[in-house]
Motif scaffolding. Structure first.
Motif, PDB file in Angstrom:
ATOM      1  N   LEU A 198      10.853  -7.957 -12.619  1.00  0.00           N
ATOM      2  CA  LEU A 198      11.317  -9.082 -11.820  1.00  0.00           C
ATOM      3  C   LEU A 198      10.828 -10.359 -12.485  1.00  0.00           C
ATOM      4  O   LEU A 198       9.634 -10.676 -12.420  1.00  0.00           O
ATOM      5  N   PRO A 199      11.727 -11.073 -13.174  1.00  0.00           N
ATOM      6  CA  PRO A 199      11.318 -12.301 -13.859  1.00  0.00           C
ATOM      7  C   PRO A 199      10.613 -13.269 -12.911  1.00  0.00           C
ATOM      8  O   PRO A 199      10.992 -13.411 -11.749  1.00  0.00           O
ATOM      9  N   GLY A 200       9.561 -13.902 -13.417  1.00  0.00           N
ATOM     10  CA  GLY A 200       8.808 -14.867 -12.629  1.00  0.00           C
ATOM     11  C   GLY A 200       7.660 -14.253 -11.850  1.00  0.00           C
ATOM     12  O   GLY A 200       6.911 -14.961 -11.182  1.00  0.00           O
ATOM     13  N   PHE A 201       7.521 -12.930 -11.912  1.00  0.00           N
ATOM     14  CA  PHE A 201       6.451 -12.244 -11.191  1.00  0.00           C
ATOM     15  C   PHE A 201       5.620 -11.403 -12.149  1.00  0.00           C
ATOM     16  O   PHE A 201       6.145 -10.826 -13.091  1.00  0.00           O
ATOM     17  N   THR A 202       4.321 -11.346 -11.883  1.00  0.00           N
ATOM     18  CA  THR A 202       3.452 -10.406 -12.572  1.00  0.00           C
ATOM     19  C   THR A 202       3.125  -9.294 -11.580  1.00  0.00           C
ATOM     20  O   THR A 202       3.153  -9.500 -10.367  1.00  0.00           O
ATOM     21  N   ARG A 203       2.823  -8.144 -12.113  1.00  0.00           N
ATOM     22  CA  ARG A 203       2.557  -6.989 -11.267  1.00  0.00           C
ATOM     23  C   ARG A 203       1.244  -6.347 -11.696  1.00  0.00           C
ATOM     24  O   ARG A 203       0.970  -6.189 -12.880  1.00  0.00           O
ATOM     25  N   SER A 204       0.427  -5.974 -10.726  1.00  0.00           N
ATOM     26  CA  SER A 204      -0.784  -5.217 -11.006  1.00  0.00           C
ATOM     27  C   SER A 204      -0.821  -4.023 -10.061  1.00  0.00           C
ATOM     28  O   SER A 204      -0.247  -4.071  -8.964  1.00  0.00           O
ATOM     29  N   VAL A 205      -1.459  -2.951 -10.500  1.00  0.00           N
ATOM     30  CA  VAL A 205      -1.545  -1.742  -9.683  1.00  0.00           C
ATOM     31  C   VAL A 205      -2.991  -1.288  -9.555  1.00  0.00           C
ATOM     32  O   VAL A 205      -3.828  -1.590 -10.402  1.00  0.00           O
ATOM     33  N   VAL A 206      -3.254  -0.561  -8.487  1.00  0.00           N
ATOM     34  CA  VAL A 206      -4.529   0.119  -8.279  1.00  0.00           C
ATOM     35  C   VAL A 206      -4.212   1.605  -8.293  1.00  0.00           C
ATOM     36  O   VAL A 206      -3.252   2.043  -7.644  1.00  0.00           O
ATOM     37  N   VAL A 222       0.229  -1.761  -5.122  1.00  0.00           N
ATOM     38  CA  VAL A 222       0.866  -2.610  -6.124  1.00  0.00           C
ATOM     39  C   VAL A 222       0.933  -4.020  -5.560  1.00  0.00           C
ATOM     40  O   VAL A 222       1.219  -4.209  -4.375  1.00  0.00           O
ATOM     41  N   THR A 223       0.613  -4.999  -6.409  1.00  0.00           N
ATOM     42  CA  THR A 223       0.682  -6.404  -6.004  1.00  0.00           C
ATOM     43  C   THR A 223       1.560  -7.159  -6.987  1.00  0.00           C
ATOM     44  O   THR A 223       1.361  -7.065  -8.207  1.00  0.00           O
ATOM     45  N   TRP A 224       2.522  -7.883  -6.439  1.00  0.00           N
ATOM     46  CA  TRP A 224       3.360  -8.770  -7.241  1.00  0.00           C
ATOM     47  C   TRP A 224       2.904 -10.192  -6.963  1.00  0.00           C
ATOM     48  O   TRP A 224       2.731 -10.585  -5.803  1.00  0.00           O
ATOM     49  N   ARG A 225       2.710 -10.991  -8.019  1.00  0.00           N
ATOM     50  CA  ARG A 225       2.334 -12.388  -7.864  1.00  0.00           C
ATOM     51  C   ARG A 225       3.424 -13.252  -8.492  1.00  0.00           C
ATOM     52  O   ARG A 225       3.891 -12.975  -9.592  1.00  0.00           O
ATOM     53  N   GLY A 226       3.808 -14.279  -7.751  1.00  0.00           N
ATOM     54  CA  GLY A 226       4.862 -15.184  -8.193  1.00  0.00           C
ATOM     55  C   GLY A 226       5.099 -16.196  -7.090  1.00  0.00           C
ATOM     56  O   GLY A 226       4.195 -16.470  -6.289  1.00  0.00           O
ATOM     57  N   VAL A 241       0.874  -1.171   0.000  1.00  0.00           N
ATOM     58  CA  VAL A 241       0.000   0.000   0.000  1.00  0.00           C
ATOM     59  C   VAL A 241       0.911   1.221   0.000  1.00  0.00           C
ATOM     60  O   VAL A 241       1.765   1.367   0.880  1.00  0.00           O
ATOM     61  N   VAL A 242       0.738   2.078  -0.991  1.00  0.00           N
ATOM     62  CA  VAL A 242       1.607   3.236  -1.153  1.00  0.00           C
ATOM     63  C   VAL A 242       1.214   4.302  -0.126  1.00  0.00           C
ATOM     64  O   VAL A 242       0.049   4.714  -0.064  1.00  0.00           O
ATOM     65  N   PRO A 243       2.162   4.751   0.683  1.00  0.00           N
ATOM     66  CA  PRO A 243       1.855   5.772   1.697  1.00  0.00           C
ATOM     67  C   PRO A 243       1.417   7.099   1.067  1.00  0.00           C
ATOM     68  O   PRO A 243       1.860   7.451  -0.034  1.00  0.00           O
ATOM     69  N   ALA A 244       0.578   7.820   1.771  1.00  0.00           N
ATOM     70  CA  ALA A 244       0.134   9.138   1.314  1.00  0.00           C
ATOM     71  C   ALA A 244       1.344  10.031   1.072  1.00  0.00           C
ATOM     72  O   ALA A 244       2.300  10.030   1.847  1.00  0.00           O
ATOM     73  N   GLY A 245       1.317  10.749  -0.033  1.00  0.00           N
ATOM     74  CA  GLY A 245       2.401  11.667  -0.368  1.00  0.00           C
ATOM     75  C   GLY A 245       3.509  11.059  -1.198  1.00  0.00           C
ATOM     76  O   GLY A 245       4.331  11.770  -1.751  1.00  0.00           O
ATOM     77  N   VAL A 246       3.550   9.732  -1.300  1.00  0.00           N
ATOM     78  CA  VAL A 246       4.562   9.042  -2.100  1.00  0.00           C
ATOM     79  C   VAL A 246       3.973   8.784  -3.486  1.00  0.00           C
ATOM     80  O   VAL A 246       2.845   8.298  -3.612  1.00  0.00           O
ATOM     81  N   THR A 247       4.734   9.101  -4.533  1.00  0.00           N
ATOM     82  CA  THR A 247       4.277   8.890  -5.906  1.00  0.00           C
ATOM     83  C   THR A 247       5.198   7.890  -6.589  1.00  0.00           C
ATOM     84  O   THR A 247       6.366   8.200  -6.865  1.00  0.00           O
ATOM     85  N   ILE A 248       4.690   6.674  -6.834  1.00  0.00           N
ATOM     86  CA  ILE A 248       5.493   5.660  -7.551  1.00  0.00           C
ATOM     87  C   ILE A 248       5.491   6.000  -9.034  1.00  0.00           C
ATOM     88  O   ILE A 248       4.434   6.266  -9.616  1.00  0.00           O
ATOM     89  N   THR A 249       6.683   5.993  -9.641  1.00  0.00           N
ATOM     90  CA  THR A 249       6.820   6.381 -11.045  1.00  0.00           C
ATOM     91  C   THR A 249       7.189   5.222 -11.973  1.00  0.00           C
ATOM     92  O   THR A 249       6.844   5.249 -13.149  1.00  0.00           O
TER      93      THR A 249
END
Length: 150
Positions: free
Chosen positions: A73-81, A91-95, A60-68
């Motif tokens: 990461l091989p072997g992982f899928t990533r999804s964002v809200v 952000v969720t990484w699955r692997g 869970v991204v903290p308030a005020g932090v902006t992920i760019t």
């Protein structure tokens, strides 16, 4: 007396290893502090602490932090809200991270403009569906990782 001292030393070492073994967010160089308003590369380190694999890691991204951006990461899928403004809030990484292994997820983010403490809430899901909440729900056992923004 020697036996008692040995037992106490072993107990302390066990507690220290447990306390150090949890999901942590640090700067790329391993620091727990950064500067206000700057872009920083962070690493989320997640060890598998059970005898079954970790299958997902949610940040869970903290308030005020902006992920760019994220490092692949091989072997992982990533999804964002994202929120209504298009900013990433989760952000969720699955692997698969096997027992006695860890994964390190790198991402770049802009720090909050104001100094203060940032708490990173991480939720680690295991193959049996159990979730460990590294979010300060129980600060003694499952602390959230924190970054001091100066």
């Amino acid at each position: 007396m020697l036996r008692f001292n040995t037992l106490m030393t072993l107990s302390a070492a066990l507690l220290l290893s447990f306390a150090a073994a949890h999901a942590t967010v640090r700067t790329e160089t391993g620091l727990t502090e950064s500067k206000a308003g700057v872009s920083e590369t962070y690493r989320l380190n997640v060890p598998t602490e059970k005898e079954i694999p970790t299958t997902a890691v949610r940040l869970v991204v903290p308030a005020g932090v902006t992920i760019t951006r994220f490092q692949v990461l091989p072997g992982f899928t990533r999804s964002v809200v994202k929120n209504a403004d298009g900013l990433i809030t989760e952000v969720t990484w699955r692997g698969r991270v096997a027992p006695q292994e860890y994964a390190r997820f790198f991402f770049q983010a802009r720090n909050p403009a104001q100094p203060g403490e940032v708490a990173w809430k991480v939720y680690q899901t295991y193959a049996d569906g159990s979730v460990v909440a590294w979010d300060d729900t129980n600060p003694e056992q499952t602390p959230a990782s924190k970054t001091t923004v100066k």
